[in-house]
Design an enzyme around this catalytic site. Structure first.
Site, PDB file in Angstrom:
ATOM      1  N   GLY A  27       0.741  -1.301  -0.100  1.00 59.04           N
ATOM      2  CA  GLY A  27      -0.213  -0.112  -0.238  1.00 59.04           C
ATOM      3  C   GLY A  27       0.758   1.154   0.041  1.00 59.04           C
ATOM      4  O   GLY A  27       2.166   1.721  -0.638  1.00 59.04           O
ATOM      5  N   ASN A  28       0.337   2.516  -0.226  1.00 58.73           N
ATOM      6  CA  ASN A  28       0.764   3.693   0.149  1.00 58.73           C
ATOM      7  C   ASN A  28       1.771   3.539  -1.602  1.00 58.73           C
ATOM      8  O   ASN A  28       2.547   4.001  -0.876  1.00 58.73           O
ATOM      9  CB  ASN A  28       1.703   3.753   2.001  1.00 58.73           C
ATOM     10  CG  ASN A  28       2.668   5.689   1.111  1.00 58.73           C
ATOM     11  OD1 ASN A  28       3.614   6.040   1.423  1.00 58.73           O
ATOM     12  ND2 ASN A  28       1.652   6.611   1.159  1.00 58.73           N
ATOM     13  N   HIS A  30       2.240   5.002  -5.145  1.00 61.61           N
ATOM     14  CA  HIS A  30       2.906   5.428  -5.312  1.00 61.61           C
ATOM     15  C   HIS A  30       3.060   5.642  -7.016  1.00 61.61           C
ATOM     16  O   HIS A  30       1.963   4.263  -7.416  1.00 61.61           O
ATOM     17  CB  HIS A  30       3.972   6.489  -4.890  1.00 61.61           C
ATOM     18  CG  HIS A  30       5.292   5.129  -4.408  1.00 61.61           C
ATOM     19  ND1 HIS A  30       5.976   4.790  -5.967  1.00 61.61           N
ATOM     20  CD2 HIS A  30       5.606   4.620  -3.353  1.00 61.61           C
ATOM     21  CE1 HIS A  30       6.711   3.640  -4.995  1.00 61.61           C
ATOM     22  NE2 HIS A  30       6.302   3.521  -3.915  1.00 61.61           N
ATOM     23  N   HIS A  33       4.520   2.642  -7.831  1.00 64.27           N
ATOM     24  CA  HIS A  33       3.439   1.101  -7.808  1.00 64.27           C
ATOM     25  C   HIS A  33       2.415   1.442  -9.076  1.00 64.27           C
ATOM     26  O   HIS A  33       2.329   0.099  -9.729  1.00 64.27           O
ATOM     27  CB  HIS A  33       2.654   1.011  -6.960  1.00 64.27           C
ATOM     28  CG  HIS A  33       3.523   0.995  -5.200  1.00 64.27           C
ATOM     29  ND1 HIS A  33       3.499   1.797  -4.383  1.00 64.27           N
ATOM     30  CD2 HIS A  33       3.523  -0.303  -4.424  1.00 64.27           C
ATOM     31  CE1 HIS A  33       4.245   1.145  -3.375  1.00 64.27           C
ATOM     32  NE2 HIS A  33       4.334   0.487  -3.323  1.00 64.27           N
ATOM     33  N   GLY A 144       9.593  -4.526  -8.890  1.00 62.70           N
ATOM     34  CA  GLY A 144       9.789  -3.377  -9.532  1.00 62.70           C
ATOM     35  C   GLY A 144      11.919  -3.935  -8.704  1.00 62.70           C
ATOM     36  O   GLY A 144      12.185  -4.233  -7.847  1.00 62.70           O
ATOM     37  N   LYS A 145      12.837  -3.307  -9.991  1.00 61.46           N
ATOM     38  CA  LYS A 145      13.852  -4.087  -9.373  1.00 61.46           C
ATOM     39  C   LYS A 145      14.263  -2.436  -8.591  1.00 61.46           C
ATOM     40  O   LYS A 145      15.635  -2.720  -8.027  1.00 61.46           O
ATOM     41  CB  LYS A 145      14.583  -3.375 -10.761  1.00 61.46           C
ATOM     42  CG  LYS A 145      15.050  -4.026 -12.106  1.00 61.46           C
ATOM     43  CD  LYS A 145      15.739  -3.510 -13.615  1.00 61.46           C
ATOM     44  CE  LYS A 145      15.900  -4.258 -13.865  1.00 61.46           C
ATOM     45  NZ  LYS A 145      16.416  -4.306 -14.950  1.00 61.46           N
ATOM     46  N   ARG A 184       8.826   5.402   2.046  1.00 60.23           N
ATOM     47  CA  ARG A 184       9.866   5.499   2.839  1.00 60.23           C
ATOM     48  C   ARG A 184      10.047   7.141   2.001  1.00 60.23           C
ATOM     49  O   ARG A 184      10.355   7.712   3.498  1.00 60.23           O
ATOM     50  CB  ARG A 184      10.550   4.867   4.062  1.00 60.23           C
ATOM     51  CG  ARG A 184       9.892   3.910   4.215  1.00 60.23           C
ATOM     52  CD  ARG A 184      10.934   3.011   4.888  1.00 60.23           C
ATOM     53  NE  ARG A 184      10.957   1.245   5.513  1.00 60.23           N
ATOM     54  CZ  ARG A 184      10.699   0.033   4.809  1.00 60.23           C
ATOM     55  NH1 ARG A 184      10.981  -0.085   3.585  1.00 60.23           N
ATOM     56  NH2 ARG A 184       9.505  -1.024   5.749  1.00 60.23           N
TER      57      ARG A 184
END
Ligand code: PAF
Length: 279
Positions: A27-28, A30, A33, A144-145, A184
């Site tokens: 979640g959260n 951006h 994502h 994701g890389k 983060r």
């Protein structure tokens, strides 16, 4: 978009779907994502996303409790991306009893870099990913890389367990100043946010020096760490590794012909950032 909370409902929603493409998240969400969702749509149909903040992958002193939870905003973003089902179980649903069976990545890959500084992290990741795969039964899944080591560990897990799921790697999405997007980043103060792109700049400097082939890898890593310390960071590691298996390359830079990647993790104030760059 259908929001599904239980494994039973998820399975009935996806009954007969043989080409599901899956994006697990905490979640959260951006723009990084959302790029994973778009890539998933190119590799399967329907696209299923999950949101689950997985306690198993957080250390006792890490940010499980404070990890940003923005469910309603996340749902808006996912439905705009055309996601078909969002699987959002609570802890009782995914871990109704203590999760005693766990996946243990090999030490050579799982206990180095992130695994060295976050003991138990990859056991937590692979255990939840295996469980989510068992619920969703995707034909493809996108990672994701930005989390380079996680991507490799999940891909190897699928291969070794013969899971019928192709792992698709997505490029890191960056802000205009180079900072890799991450949930983060929201922890950074304004001055820290201005400083944060220095991590990616440092990785680029490492890359240039490796390509110039006139210093040892150890010297390049050491000067990168020192540059970060000088700017007020507390680096956990800056490490040049073989892309194929994240092992240390031949120490003689001039001799090494292998594809390489440089990976870094460093604390800026209270925030720990990671990033990497293929060389
Ligand atoms: O990368 C993440 O967000 C998490 O590690 C994952 C893959 C969703 C597992 O909890």
């Amino acid at each position: 978009m259908k929001v599904v909370r239980s494994i039973e409902e998820l399975r009935s929603q996806l009954l007969g779907q043989l080409r599901t493409a899956f994006v697990p998240t905490m979640g959260n969400l951006h723009a990084g994502h959302l790029s994973l969702m778009r890539l998933a749509a190119r590799h399967g149909d329907p696209v299923v996303a999950s949101i689950f903040v997985n306690r198993l992958q957080f250390g006792p002193k890490e940010d499980f409790e404070s990890y940003p939870r923005t469910f309603d905003a996340d749902c808006d973003k996912l439905s705009k991306e055309g996601v078909y089902v969002l699987f959002a179980p609570d802890e009782r649903e995914l871990y109704p009893e203590p999760q005693e069976y766990r996946v243990s990545p090999p030490a050579a890959l799982g206990d180095t870099l992130e695994g060295e500084f976050r003991p138990g992290f990859f056991v937590g990741v692979t255990t939840v990913v295996l469980k989510l795969f068992s619920c969703v039964q995707p034909r493809a899944a996108v990672f994701g890389k930005k989390d380079y080591q996680q991507l490799m560990i999940v891909r190897n897990m699928c291969r070794q367990f013969s899971l019928p799921c192709e792992i698709i790697a997505a490029e890191t999405v960056r802000a205009d100043d180079g900072l890799a997007l991450s949930s983060r980043n929201g922890y950074l103060s304004d001055p820290e946010r201005r400083e944060a792109p220095a991590l990616f700049r440092t990785l680029n400097e490492v890359r240039e020096k490796v390509l110039a082939r006139d210093l040892s890898f150890a010297a390049i890593e050491q000067s990168a760490r020192a540059a970060l310390v000088h700017r007020g960071w507390r680096p956990d590691y800056v490490s040049i590794r073989r892309r194929a298996d994240l092992k240390l390359p031949d120490s003689d830079a001039a001799l090494s012909e292998e594809p390489l990647v440089v990976l870094a993790a460093a604390h800026l104030g209270k925030t720990r950032l990671i990033d990497n760059l293929e060389i």
